[in-house]
Design an enzyme around this catalytic site. Structure first.
Site, PDB file in Angstrom:
ATOM      1  N   GLU A  99       0.810  -1.229   0.000  1.00 47.65           N
ATOM      2  CA  GLU A  99       0.000   0.000   0.000  1.00 47.65           C
ATOM      3  C   GLU A  99       0.838   1.272   0.000  1.00 47.65           C
ATOM      4  OE1 GLU A  99      -0.771  -2.634   1.805  1.00 47.65           O
ATOM      5  OE2 GLU A  99      -2.785  -3.160   1.126  1.00 47.65           O
ATOM      6  N   HIS A 168     -11.001  -4.740  10.173  1.00 47.93           N
ATOM      7  CA  HIS A 168     -11.562  -4.571   8.837  1.00 47.93           C
ATOM      8  C   HIS A 168     -12.919  -3.890   8.855  1.00 47.93           C
ATOM      9  CE1 HIS A 168      -8.446  -7.495   8.060  1.00 47.93           C
ATOM     10  NE2 HIS A 168      -8.588  -7.298   6.763  1.00 47.93           N
TER      11      HIS A 168
END
Lengths: 378, 400
Positions: A99, A168
């Site tokens: 990322e 998440h």
């Protein structure tokens, strides 16, 4: 001074409550768009986003989509479905699971003239790259004295999901809207997704685009106008989804639906809620909120994120700092996600996110309406 | 004055002898227009052949490079003094000792090539087209600063120069992104992403090594190994101090970063390598910084004064280059002295303005947050005063 005025307002509020309690039902102006929706095309949020991406890739050669699984796999949530076949691997770039690296590459490409759309498989993973988003994208234009801009869109699923636990399942609206230099958008339905994503891609500044993970498969009507390739929504403008005169509910993303559901229920009890879909969290359309408060004199904010330093906190503070404060009949109340990391167990997860019942309870409480109040709602 | 083209070949050790013998054959005041120098051998990683150890430069190029190194050294000395006078605030990282890396690279960069570096960028900013005043006034936070005083020491930009980044290692992915756009638009440009030995241990560096090779981006990862990441020596920070091999599957070159001409040849090789479509390259330039990490670090607690002295006396990039080009008969000592005087005068004049000139007006505080601002007003410290957002001097950003 404020206390005295507030005291006076409470008296006014009680008077109005009595008015409602006396059973004067106000004619509910049926939303025009819901009538139109019978005729409009139905579309999922996923397809709305997909079509917006498709059109912008077609419109501007400089636009490309980069991220994990965006190309060959058609997107982890299938948002980029079919685009690889159409535009090829130059425009749809699959990355390794890096990322910070690919967010930095995307920003670098923006600095050198391209218009990247950087997808995070979920915003949770953007934490790995938050330095590149804030320090490299948001601040470069300012630090360079207006010499070097960063026209980039960071997008992906945000907010609470289902059954995926704490790492998440959280909302990044407050995190990113904190930062000057970023524009932060949080669409609710298909028209929002199309109009705002296309506006974001065309914007010369870095935009954080928060798609709600649980909304992808939800279907909404889309007008002919919103299906046009030229359809863009103005960034920084909220939209009144439902008009009402007793209380303003200001929300973003999925929570707009929660508010509409609550408003529907309350309408049956003679309480008319004005539901504001914020759409843009930075800039925040305080003008629309304040105008609505001038009409309803009551404000509740609703969001899926945590309460502290949240979107509702910001709205409350700005109301306090503005003339609107003197128009309030009751304190601004924030309805938010519970102040805990997201639990996995279903019974616990169920009560973490705001429900229509929570909103109904708060509306009744501030309007002084007696009724059944669930102990768990507050 | 430069009437004859004399090719002189000299190696470092024998330079003086051979040059003097050649010079004897020259008419008085007649200087060579071109000379070839031998550099230390390169170390190679996954390359069959490397850059040329012979470097030929013209006298004009020699003069240009000499002027640039002197200018950077002078700017940094001035910056150090301004910092001690408390006119430069906050961070200030000096490049003195490392000039050969930037000057050698810039000497063969083409108009379509670009660079991005970390927080030690005053020299790079100057080389990429900003005047000494633009750099020094940025350091003092004044109007003539290249970013109007809003960036300061670590955040300077110019055309094809993407900064200036204060976050250790963050510029490396950005540089790969600049290269990504070069490849995307097929403009033929190569991007030089510079970082130090300290930053080379950042995870994001390895993330983009991978992507750069995977996509064969025209990027040269340049590790300026000055021996210390802040106060930690490479031996204490890096399991493998051979930074030119750190790219594993990416070929690498070790170059003497104190030798302008060696860096020049390595860079020339790198540009040819990248533009032939072979993808990225790692280049380690072994160099040394004379000052501490920043102005708050005296730079003597983790190394000895003797070590610094020894480098200054035996490896200084300016002294060695100066000797080389004089001995090869490319320039006269007098000419270089004249350049020294000119450089000093330019920097002194810039310092004077950078010290005395005004800062930008308070009305510019809220300018340039957005290229297309949508906030009606920018909040001050209280909700009772708001600033207006404008775009500075109406100029268009160079990349939009």
């Amino acid at each position: 001074m404020a206390v005295v005025i507030f005291g006076f307002k409470i008296i006014r509020k009680l008077a109005e409550d009595t008015f409602i309690l006396n059973g004067h039902h106000i004619w509910h102006r049926k939303s025009f768009s819901s009538f139109k929706s019978l005729w409009a095309k139905q579309m999922t949020v996923r397809d709305a986003l997909n079509s917006a991406l498709d059109e912008e890739l077609k419109r501007d050669e400089r636009v490309f989509l980069i991220g994990e699984e965006v190309a060959l796999y058609n997107g982890a949530y299938k948002v980029s479905k079919g685009l690889l076949d159409k535009y090829g691997s130059k425009r749809l770039v699959d990355t390794p699971i890096s990322e910070q690296g690919f967010a930095g590459i995307a920003v670098g490409a923006a600095l050198n003239g391209l218009r990247p759309i950087c997808e995070f498989m979920t915003w949770n993973f953007s934490m790995q790259a938050i330095d590149q988003i804030i320090n490299s994208a948001a601040k470069t234009f300012y630090m360079s004295g207006g010499m070097l801009g960063a026209p980039i869109v960071f997008r992906g699923p945000n907010g609470a999901s289902a059954g995926v636990a704490a790492q998440h399942s959280q909302c990044y609206a407050a995190w990113y809207s904190h930062c000057p230099g970023l524009k932060v958008l949080s669409p609710y339905n298909c028209e929002d997704c199309r109009g705002l994503l296309k506006a974001a891609i065309r914007d010369p500044d870095p935009v954080v685009f928060l798609e709600h993970e649980l909304q992808y498969s939800v279907t909404y009507p889309v007008s002919d106008q919103a299906l046009s390739e030229d359809f863009v929504l103005e960034i920084g403008k909220a939209y009144i989804e439902r008009h009402g005169k007793h209380v303003t509910l200001a929300a973003h993303a999925k929570e707009v639906q929660t508010c509409l559901d609550a408003a529907k229920e309350l309408a049956g009890q003679g309480i008319e809620c004005e539901v504001i879909n914020l759409r843009s969290l930075r800039p925040l359309d305080m003008e629309t909120i304040c105008k609505s408060v001038a009409k309803t004199n009551n404000l509740i904010t609703v969001e899926g994120g945590w309460p502290q330093c949240g979107i509702g906190s910001e709205i409350s503070a700005r109301i306090m700092e503005s003339e609107s404060f003197f128009l309030l009949d009751s304190p601004v109340i924030r309805v938010t996600g519970v102040d805990v990391p997201m639990p996995y167990a279903k019974n616990l997860e169920t009560i973490v996110q705001p429900k229509p019942l929570n909103i109904i309870t708060v509306v009744k409480k501030i309007l002084g309406v007696r009724g059944k109040v669930s102990s768990i709602s507050l | 004055m430069f009437s004859r083209c004399n090719k002189l070949v000299s190696s470092q050790s024998t330079a003086q002898k051979s040059v003097w013998s050649c010079l004897r054959s020259l008419i008085k005041n007649d200087y060579a227009t071109e000379a070839t120098f031998e550099s230390k051998p390169f170390k190679l990683h996954r390359l069959d052949s490397g850059p040329s150890t012979k470097s030929t430069i013209t006298s004009d190029e020699a003069i240009e490079m000499y002027k640039q190194t002197q200018m950077i050294r002078r700017i940094e000395t001035a910056a150090g003094n301004l910092y001690k006078e408390k006119i430069i605030r906050g961070f200030c990282h000096l490049y003195s000792g490392q000039e050969a890396v930037a000057v050698g690279m810039k000497s063969v960069m083409r108009p379509q090539d670009s660079a991005i570096s970390a927080y030690r960028v005053h020299g790079w900013t100057y080389l990429m087209g900003v005047s000494a005043l633009g750099v020094l006034a940025e350091l003092t936070g004044r109007k003539s600063g290249c970013c109007r005083g809003k960036g300061g020491s670590m955040h300077m930009y110019a055309t094809n120069f993407y900064g200036g980044n204060g976050i250790v290692g963050a510029q490396v992915p950005l540089g790969a992104g600049v290269a990504f756009a070069n490849k995307y638009t097929e403009n033929g440009g190569v991007c030089f992403a510079l970082y130090g030995d300290g930053a080379s241990n950042q995870g994001q560096v390895f993330e983009v090594y991978n992507m750069a090779k995977l996509w064969n981006l025209p990027v040269i990862f340049v590790c300026e190994n000055n021996g210390y990441g802040m106060g930690t020596s490479t031996e204490r920070s890096s399991a493998s101090p051979n930074f030119y091999t750190r790219g594993d599957y990416i070929p690498g070159i070790w170059v003497d970063g104190m030798d302008i001409l060696a860096v020049r040849e390595a860079t020339r090789f790198g540009i040819e390598y990248c533009t032939s479509g072979k993808g990225p390259l790692v280049m380690e330039a072994a160099t040394y910084r004379y000052s501490g990490h920043s102005m708050s670090d005296p730079g003597t607690s983790y190394r000895t004064r003797e070590e610094i002295q020894e480098v200054r006396q035996t490896r200084d990039p300016i002294t060695s280059f100066k000797e080389k080009i004089i001995n090869a008969g490319l320039v006269s000592a007098d000419l270089l002295k004249k350049i020294d005087v000119e450089v000093k005068a330019e920097v002194d004049a810039a310092v004077k303005i950078a010290k005395s000139e005004a800062e930008i007006g308070l009305d510019e505080l809220a300018n340039d947050i957005y290229s297309n601002d949508l906030e009606k007003e920018i909040r001050s410290t209280t909700p009772f005063l708001f600033y207006k957002h404008n775009n500075s001097s109406g100029k268009t950003p160079i990349n939009l």
